[in-house]
Design a protein around this motif. Structure first.
Motif, PDB file in Angstrom:
ATOM      1  N   LEU A  77       0.887  -1.302   0.516  1.00  0.00           N
ATOM      2  CA  LEU A  77      -0.099   0.099  -0.258  1.00  0.00           C
ATOM      3  C   LEU A  77       0.716   1.212   0.332  1.00  0.00           C
ATOM      4  N   ASP A  78       1.759   1.660   1.325  1.00  0.00           N
ATOM      5  CA  ASP A  78       2.936   2.331   0.323  1.00  0.00           C
ATOM      6  C   ASP A  78       3.559   2.956  -0.430  1.00  0.00           C
ATOM      7  N   SER A  79       3.158   1.607  -1.552  1.00  0.00           N
ATOM      8  CA  SER A  79       4.113   2.393  -2.597  1.00  0.00           C
ATOM      9  C   SER A  79       3.457   2.702  -3.447  1.00  0.00           C
ATOM     10  N   TYR A  80       1.643   3.049  -3.408  1.00  0.00           N
ATOM     11  CA  TYR A  80       0.881   3.348  -3.772  1.00  0.00           C
ATOM     12  C   TYR A  80       0.860   5.401  -3.734  1.00  0.00           C
ATOM     13  N   LEU A  81       1.420   5.599  -2.544  1.00  0.00           N
ATOM     14  CA  LEU A  81       1.460   6.584  -2.063  1.00  0.00           C
ATOM     15  C   LEU A  81       1.944   7.673  -3.178  1.00  0.00           C
ATOM     16  N   HIS A  82       2.511   7.524  -4.339  1.00  0.00           N
ATOM     17  CA  HIS A  82       3.038   8.250  -5.182  1.00  0.00           C
ATOM     18  C   HIS A  82       1.879   8.529  -6.672  1.00  0.00           C
ATOM     19  N   LYS A  83       0.825   7.401  -6.706  1.00  0.00           N
ATOM     20  CA  LYS A  83      -0.544   7.331  -7.768  1.00  0.00           C
ATOM     21  C   LYS A  83      -1.375   8.381  -7.434  1.00  0.00           C
ATOM     22  N   THR A  84      -2.382   7.939  -8.383  1.00  0.00           N
ATOM     23  CA  THR A  84      -3.593   8.392  -8.028  1.00  0.00           C
ATOM     24  C   THR A  84      -4.656   7.271  -7.637  1.00  0.00           C
ATOM     25  N   PHE A  85      -3.925   5.966  -7.224  1.00  0.00           N
ATOM     26  CA  PHE A  85      -5.168   5.011  -6.593  1.00  0.00           C
ATOM     27  C   PHE A  85      -4.212   4.193  -5.990  1.00  0.00           C
ATOM     28  N   ILE A  86      -5.108   3.239  -5.530  1.00  0.00           N
ATOM     29  CA  ILE A  86      -4.368   1.673  -4.662  1.00  0.00           C
ATOM     30  C   ILE A  86      -5.055   0.665  -5.719  1.00  0.00           C
ATOM     31  N   PRO A  87      -4.678  -0.502  -4.898  1.00  0.00           N
ATOM     32  CA  PRO A  87      -4.907  -1.726  -5.414  1.00  0.00           C
ATOM     33  C   PRO A  87      -6.817  -1.767  -4.848  1.00  0.00           C
ATOM     34  N   ILE A  88      -6.718  -2.104  -5.797  1.00  0.00           N
ATOM     35  CA  ILE A  88      -7.960  -3.516  -4.829  1.00  0.00           C
ATOM     36  C   ILE A  88      -8.398  -4.025  -4.016  1.00  0.00           C
ATOM     37  N   ILE A  89      -8.974  -3.319  -2.920  1.00  0.00           N
ATOM     38  CA  ILE A  89      -8.438  -4.464  -1.120  1.00  0.00           C
ATOM     39  C   ILE A  89      -9.890  -5.246  -0.864  1.00  0.00           C
ATOM     40  N   LYS A  90      -9.232  -6.606  -1.233  1.00  0.00           N
ATOM     41  CA  LYS A  90     -10.391  -7.251  -0.444  1.00  0.00           C
ATOM     42  C   LYS A  90     -10.166  -7.462   0.616  1.00  0.00           C
ATOM     43  N   PHE A  91     -11.522  -7.522   1.878  1.00  0.00           N
ATOM     44  CA  PHE A  91     -10.948  -7.144   3.355  1.00  0.00           C
ATOM     45  C   PHE A  91     -12.464  -8.319   3.718  1.00  0.00           C
ATOM     46  N   SER A  92     -11.358  -8.966   4.696  1.00  0.00           N
ATOM     47  CA  SER A  92     -12.458 -10.131   5.714  1.00  0.00           C
ATOM     48  C   SER A  92     -13.562  -9.671   6.591  1.00  0.00           C
ATOM     49  N   THR A  93     -14.491 -10.044   6.324  1.00  0.00           N
ATOM     50  CA  THR A  93     -16.326 -10.210   7.180  1.00  0.00           C
ATOM     51  C   THR A  93     -16.191 -11.107   8.274  1.00  0.00           C
ATOM     52  N   ASN A  94     -15.207 -11.933   8.148  1.00  0.00           N
ATOM     53  CA  ASN A  94     -15.424 -12.957   9.571  1.00  0.00           C
ATOM     54  C   ASN A  94     -15.230 -11.770  10.591  1.00  0.00           C
ATOM     55  N   PRO A  95     -15.808 -12.560  11.917  1.00  0.00           N
ATOM     56  CA  PRO A  95     -15.994 -11.624  13.191  1.00  0.00           C
ATOM     57  C   PRO A  95     -15.454 -12.521  14.398  1.00  0.00           C
ATOM     58  N   THR A  96     -14.998 -13.314  13.653  1.00  0.00           N
ATOM     59  CA  THR A  96     -13.991 -14.054  14.649  1.00  0.00           C
ATOM     60  C   THR A  96     -12.194 -14.227  14.878  1.00  0.00           C
ATOM     61  N   GLY A  97     -11.738 -14.245  15.432  1.00  0.00           N
ATOM     62  CA  GLY A  97     -10.499 -14.434  16.466  1.00  0.00           C
ATOM     63  C   GLY A  97      -9.324 -13.307  15.414  1.00  0.00           C
ATOM     64  N   ASP A  98      -8.563 -13.161  14.677  1.00  0.00           N
ATOM     65  CA  ASP A  98      -8.079 -12.108  14.271  1.00  0.00           C
ATOM     66  C   ASP A  98      -8.490 -11.142  13.942  1.00  0.00           C
ATOM     67  N   HIS A  99      -9.628 -11.899  12.898  1.00  0.00           N
ATOM     68  CA  HIS A  99      -9.710 -10.738  11.446  1.00  0.00           C
ATOM     69  C   HIS A  99     -11.032 -10.157  11.835  1.00  0.00           C
ATOM     70  N   PRO A 100     -10.975  -9.614  12.961  1.00  0.00           N
ATOM     71  CA  PRO A 100     -11.351  -8.536  13.138  1.00  0.00           C
ATOM     72  C   PRO A 100     -10.517  -6.945  13.586  1.00  0.00           C
ATOM     73  N   SER A 101      -9.666  -7.485  14.441  1.00  0.00           N
ATOM     74  CA  SER A 101      -8.468  -7.152  14.506  1.00  0.00           C
ATOM     75  C   SER A 101      -7.633  -6.490  12.961  1.00  0.00           C
ATOM     76  N   ILE A 102      -7.278  -7.627  12.239  1.00  0.00           N
ATOM     77  CA  ILE A 102      -6.643  -7.767  10.668  1.00  0.00           C
ATOM     78  C   ILE A 102      -7.496  -6.365   9.906  1.00  0.00           C
ATOM     79  N   ARG A 103      -8.372  -6.825   9.889  1.00  0.00           N
ATOM     80  CA  ARG A 103      -9.722  -5.738   9.509  1.00  0.00           C
ATOM     81  C   ARG A 103      -9.474  -4.535   9.331  1.00  0.00           C
ATOM     82  N   GLU A 104      -9.364  -4.130  10.754  1.00  0.00           N
ATOM     83  CA  GLU A 104      -9.848  -2.814  11.198  1.00  0.00           C
ATOM     84  C   GLU A 104      -8.417  -2.195  11.308  1.00  0.00           C
ATOM     85  N   LYS A 105      -7.368  -2.792  10.935  1.00  0.00           N
ATOM     86  CA  LYS A 105      -5.912  -2.487  10.893  1.00  0.00           C
ATOM     87  C   LYS A 105      -5.506  -2.423   9.447  1.00  0.00           C
TER      88      LYS A 105
END
Length: 276
Positions: A77-105
């Protein structure tokens, strides 16, 4: 034009396909990027995605940027800061385990990247961050699907940015029909009634004190506060700002496009003035 392309692509898509050719798509705006990425993820029998040009490859289409892919997503993501776009992001909707904290981050990093690319002042970034958090939370809470998708493009010469979110889940009508609490949603039997109910703040959250303002307040902040445009598609219901119409064909899940001006910033703007 993008909505017309989307409508046609839904009509023409054949789930029996083994190969899809994208050679005629040299550029894909956020609306179509999340549409095609989420669509292809649902049909693993499509073994060959051909004609991926340099732009689509750069935005990581169709695999997307995701912790689920084992990506070193922070540095990417940091490598895109000089561009006018970012990659398409796919984030988990899983409410269990480490998924919420990873998604938030992940999403926090995405929002920060958008701010740095567009050089948003703090009061506007706070509003947009709230807006996007509300919309992504809706996907996590109500889609009942494994992933959500996000794409971003800054049109610097035109003075606006597009951010699009999508999922391939229940859709808004399905969310009302899936509800098992004390509220009566029996009158909500079609997609347009579901959207109309959502923009009026009628929530499927189980606690009475929970707000149902995900769509309603997000639209108000965007259109009245930021002077932007709000597009929401679920099933055959298409909402563009205040106008609700029949899209003519069912779209699975939900797609939300927010178009935000990046100019004429007001120092006295406060997003909280638009939250009921």
């Amino acid at each position: 034009m993008q909505l017309l392309h989307l409508n046609i692509s839904i009509r023409r898509f054949d789930s029996r396909l083994k190969t899809v050719d994208f050679s005629k798509m040299n550029f894909t705006p956020p609306l179509l990027a999340v549409h095609y990425a989420s669509l292809l993820s649902e049909f693993p029998q499509i073994l060959n995605v051909e004609g991926i040009g340099s732009y689509l490859d750069t935005v990581k289409f169709p695999s997307c940027l995701s912790p689920a892919n084992g990506d070193n997503w922070e540095s990417i993501l940091d490598s895109y800061l000089h561009k006018t776009f970012i990659p398409i992001i796919k984030f988990s909707t899983n409410p269990t385990g480490d998924h919420p904290s990873i998604r938030e981050k992940l999403l926090s990093h995405v929002f920060s990247a958008i701010r740095r690319i567009t050089r948003l002042p703090t009061n506007y970034f706070t509003a947009i961050s709230y807006l996007l958090s509300e919309l992504t939370d809706n996907i996590v809470e109500h889609s009942k699907h494994e992933f959500g998708y996000l794409a971003f493009q800054y049109y610097r010469d035109n003075g606006f940015m597009d951010i699009c979110l999508a999922d391939r889940g229940l859709g808004l009508l399905g969310s009302y029909q899936d509800y098992t609490g004390d509220k009566d949603f029996s009158h909500i039997t079609d997609h347009r009634t579901a959207v109309d109910s959502a923009v009026k703040g009628r929530s499927t959250k189980h606690l009475a004190e929970d707000r149902g303002f995900g769509i309603a307040t997000s639209r108000k902040i965007l259109t009245q506060g930021l002077g932007g445009s709000f597009v929401y598609l679920t099933g055959n219901a298409l909402l563009i700002n205040e106008e609700l119409s029949n899209f003519g064909i069912d779209s699975k899940g939900a797609i939300i496009l927010v178009r935000i001006p990046v100019s004429n910033f007001r120092k006295d703007f406060k997003w909280s003035d638009f939250v009921e």
